[in-house]
Write a protein that holds these residues in place. Structure first.
Motif, PDB file in Angstrom:
ATOM      1  N   PRO A 391       0.990  -1.379  -0.217  1.00  0.00           N
ATOM      2  CA  PRO A 391       0.393   0.320  -0.096  1.00  0.00           C
ATOM      3  C   PRO A 391       0.569   1.362  -0.062  1.00  0.00           C
ATOM      4  N   LEU A 392       1.964   1.005   0.686  1.00  0.00           N
ATOM      5  CA  LEU A 392       2.651   2.240   0.637  1.00  0.00           C
ATOM      6  C   LEU A 392       2.645   2.998  -0.934  1.00  0.00           C
ATOM      7  N   VAL A 393       3.636   1.381  -1.601  1.00  0.00           N
ATOM      8  CA  VAL A 393       4.010   2.156  -2.267  1.00  0.00           C
ATOM      9  C   VAL A 393       2.406   2.581  -3.830  1.00  0.00           C
ATOM     10  N   GLU A 394       1.564   1.768  -3.579  1.00  0.00           N
ATOM     11  CA  GLU A 394       0.064   2.345  -4.542  1.00  0.00           C
ATOM     12  C   GLU A 394       0.192   3.385  -4.113  1.00  0.00           C
ATOM     13  N   LYS A 395      -0.121   4.306  -2.880  1.00  0.00           N
ATOM     14  CA  LYS A 395       0.000   5.852  -2.245  1.00  0.00           C
ATOM     15  C   LYS A 395       0.535   6.351  -3.258  1.00  0.00           C
ATOM     16  N   LEU A 396       1.982   6.481  -2.843  1.00  0.00           N
ATOM     17  CA  LEU A 396       2.983   7.302  -3.484  1.00  0.00           C
ATOM     18  C   LEU A 396       2.606   7.113  -5.178  1.00  0.00           C
ATOM     19  N   MET A 397       2.127   6.042  -5.668  1.00  0.00           N
ATOM     20  CA  MET A 397       2.088   6.161  -7.421  1.00  0.00           C
ATOM     21  C   MET A 397       1.225   7.106  -7.232  1.00  0.00           C
ATOM     22  N   GLU A 398      -0.240   6.831  -6.855  1.00  0.00           N
ATOM     23  CA  GLU A 398      -1.273   8.177  -6.809  1.00  0.00           C
ATOM     24  C   GLU A 398      -1.100   9.596  -6.615  1.00  0.00           C
ATOM     25  N   ASN A 399       0.246   9.959  -5.503  1.00  0.00           N
ATOM     26  CA  ASN A 399       0.151  10.929  -5.234  1.00  0.00           C
ATOM     27  C   ASN A 399       1.428  11.720  -6.264  1.00  0.00           C
ATOM     28  N   GLY A 400       2.004  10.802  -6.949  1.00  0.00           N
ATOM     29  CA  GLY A 400       3.420  11.226  -7.521  1.00  0.00           C
ATOM     30  C   GLY A 400       3.205  12.096  -8.272  1.00  0.00           C
TER      31      GLY A 400
END
Length: 719
Positions: A391-400
């Motif tokens: 989920p950490l990766v998912e979050k960063l991708m969403e906000n990146g």
DNA sequence: AAAAAAT
């Protein structure tokens, strides 16, 4: 009920296993195209042949026959000891010149020219540093698994002839120097002899018996070994739910006595914690409820009723955080996609062997994605790394947004771990997930040259994974800026709150973005993390997995009550087996000595502890992972988080002092639903302490008076 | 006692 099997579709063991997945050839670690990032020039050199079984056997034989070797005792009196070359064969062999010889390598510098740092750093670092891949990792680098083996394998050095190289010995830093062979380096260590305490020095008389024992060469033909994973079915083990009676367990008392503990109430009074008590009353927690049977327990009843005393110095069970307990059944049929992860990440997880979520993952992923602070407790081997990593990766991708590849961008996520090996392992899981969506990770930890790490940071990374010391170091040097870190993970969070870790961790957390999301995970997460929770977390969601008690465990715990003089021989007998064995020692010196001792009787073993340089640490751990060695003797550096497939026996040569240590050490086996055995050696005088510790750990173990020649010992070694 | 930064 094998909870971990539930959603695992029959392959539960692979869910979180970083080493599982498509294996790529380690001979082509980088792109062959100069146009691509990670291009790796093909070296026109001969590949060193791997050691085969014969060579290994030969190597073992080139140690002098036992009778010709000096009497064993002299190993501890350095001065009297004759030359020891024969004993060095194992480590010396190829490991020797690798670093030196690398300088002879033609024209590689240009490949690193974009880095600001002096060319030679990265050259020197190449062995030691697992970090290497991240340079190549980005797009085209194949599965990370080959990384370890590449770095560790002895085959490398001989690729460059020693003669070509300029003399450089003086230039090596302290860390690199002793790397050559721990045996040699040991002599450099001050006053080794007197580092052995009486307790560590075993009786020597057991030596004789060893000669009578069969040769051990069979250990080297590992390949003939039958696969064994399928031999045990969890279902064959008797249910044990009835063994504990809740009321007898002293573990709870500390709750009442919490007020006696200074430094705790002030920072974490129950009343301060919003949204906690109302959500979960202790009695709701299912893990407790199935324990209401009779209290029969093991064969050592000594302290059943005696555990109620509390003294401040006790190894007490801190109150468990009240948590949302997810039921294994709740996870059935749920996919990672259902939890909110995107297609790329889901596919990356599948490649790692995680096809469907484990309970702890199902519990925490939605909350992490929702931006909440999360405390997660799932027992050892239950899949925590993916629970926060994905989920950490998912979050960063969403906000990146579009800045994902921007040069010099600052990291937006930070994962802190207590040991370098764990940081490396976590990166091994997160990196492929991150890569699947175009995000970059880098490892920042000590014991290896900084150059490559700093270079990676300068090029820009999204996720930093590392240990506190080097991270602080780079912050102070101005090479690492955490101000844009919006998600911070503390793995082994309770340990990170222990003395010596807490303050650096606090300093680091304060340098992350204000109000950034915090995720704390551990198998033994408890109120010890209050210091961090109070300062850094807001209304954290707290998750644990229901039913994680011994009844559902796949680990068989044994306590052998022994005579001290028998200890050496017992360990030898236990370690003389065909499957992976992890032996824990309390001190580095003892770990080292035990390794020697096993080698002396022909059992191939390596050590893992803080007296070894990082290159050797990495290499030795990799030797166990790859199966080139079946016995690893470690200090508690290996107690937490380290995942090695198929360790079927954990031997505690020294009993742990803390119940948490027991839980983490024993958790190196029995991972993800596999079977494992934990054997703890104690002397008679320690029985009571051990019984109390086990009660705190809520573990039921049989205490057995044991002699090395007992059938039980042979049986334990065989399983 | 071990771990975590070098020096």
């Amino acid at each position: 009920m094998p909870k971990n099997n539930k959603a695992g579709g029959g392959r539960p063991a692979r869910n979180f296993d970083p080493s599982y997945g498509p294996k790529r050839s380690s001979s082509s670690p980088g792109s062959r195209s100069p146009k691509h990032r990670g291009f790796r020039e093909q070296q026109p050199v001969e590949k060193k042949a791997r050691w085969n079984a014969d060579e290994r056997a030969e190597r073992a034989n080139d140690r002098a026959p036992r009778d010709e070797r000096p009497a064993r005792n002299d190993r501890f009196s350095r001065d009297e000891r004759p030359a020891r070359t024969d004993r060095f064969s194992r480590d010396e062999r190829p490991a020797r010149n690798d670093r030196d010889s690398r300088d002879a390598r033609p024209a590689r510098n240009d490949r690193f020219s974009r880095d600001e740092r002096p060319a030679r750093n990265d050259r020197d670092s190449r062995d030691a540093r697992p970090a290497r891949n991240d340079r190549f990792s980005r797009d085209e680098r194949p599965a990370r698994n080959d990384r370890d083996s590449r770095d560790a394998r002895p085959a490398r050095n001989d690729r460059f002839s020693r003669d070509e190289r300029p003399a450089r010995t003086d230039r090596f830093s302290r860390d690199e120097r002793p790397a050559r062979n721990d045996r040699d380096s040991r002599d450099e260590r001050p006053a080794r002899t007197d580092r052995f305490s009486r307790d560590e020095r075993p009786a020597r008389n057991d030596r004789d018996s060893r000669d009578a024992r069969p040769a051990r060469n069979d250990r080297f033909s590992r390949d003939e070994r039958p696969a064994r994973n399928d031999r045990f079915s969890r279902d064959e083990r008797p249910a044990r739910n009835d063994r504990f009676s809740r009321d007898e367990r002293p573990a709870r008392n500390d709750r009442d006595s919490r007020d006696e503990r200074p430094a705790r109430n002030d920072r974490f009074s129950r009343d301060d914690r919003p949204a906690r008590t109302d959500r979960f009353s202790r009695d709701d927690r299912p893990r407790r409820d199935d324990r209401s049977g009779s209290g029969s327990r093991g064969s050592f009843p000594a302290s059943r009723e005696a555990g109620n005393r509390y003294s401040p110095n006790d190894d007490v069970v801190l109150e468990r955080l009240e948590a949302d307990a997810i039921q294994a059944e709740d996870v059935e049929g749920v996919t990672f996609g259902d939890l909110g992860l995107g297609g790329n990440i889901t596919r990356a997880l599948a490649e790692l062997g995680a096809e469907s979520p484990f309970p702890i993952q199902a519990a925490t992923i939605p909350d992490v994605l929702a931006g909440r602070d999360v405390l997660g407790r799932g027992r050892t081997g239950s899949g925590k790394t993916i629970a926060f990593g994905a989920p950490l990766v998912e979050k960063l991708m969403e906000n990146g947004g579009g800045k994902n590849r921007q040069m010099g961008r600052k990291p937006r996520a930070l994962v802190l771990a207590p040991t370098r090996e764990l940081a490396l392992q976590i990166d091994g899981t997160i990196q492929p997930i991150a890569r699947s969506v175009g995000l970059f990770t880098t490892q920042i930890y000590g014991g290896v040259p900084q150059g490559r790490q700093a270079g990676a940071l300068q090029r820009g990374v999204d996720i930093v994974i590392g240990t506190p010391g080097r991270i602080e170091d780079l912050i102070e040097q101005g090479r690492l800026d955490l101000s844009e870190v919006v998600v911070t993970v503390l793995d082994e969070a309770d340990h990170m709150c222990d003395l010596g870790f807490l303050e650096p961790v606090q300093r680091i957390l304060r340098k992350t973005s204000n109000g950034g999301q915090k995720l704390l995970f551990s198998a033994t997460l408890d109120r010890g993390v209050a210091a961090l929770v109070d300062e850094f977390l807001k209304k954290p969601a707290v998750h644990e997995v229901a039913g994680e008690d011994q009844a559902s465990s796949t680990i068989d715990h044994r306590v052998l009550v022994i005579e001290h003089k028998d200890k050496d021989e017992l360990i030898e007998r236990l370690a003389n087996r065909d499957e992976k064995t992890l032996i824990f020692a309390r001190t580095r010196a003892y770990a080292e000595r035990l390794t020697d001792q096993l080698e002396d009787v022909g059992i191939l073993a390596v050590a893992l502890h803080g007296d070894l340089n990082q290159a050797r640490r990495t290499r030795n751990l990799e030797k166990l992972t790859s199966g080139r060695v079946n016995v690893l003797v470690a200090t508690d550096v290996a107690a937490r988080g380290i995942h090695v497939d198929d360790i079927t026996l954990v031997v505690q040569a020294d009993a742990p002092d803390e119940y948490k240590t027991y839980m983490h050490r024993s958790g190196r086996t029995g991972r993800a639903g596999k079977e494992g055995t934990v054997v703890t050696l104690i002397t008679r005088s320690r029985q009571r302490r051990m019984a109390e510790l086990l009660e705190r750990a809520e573990i039921d173990a049989e205490f057995v008076d044991t002699h090395p020649s007992d059938d039980l010992v042979a049986e334990l070694a065989t399983r």
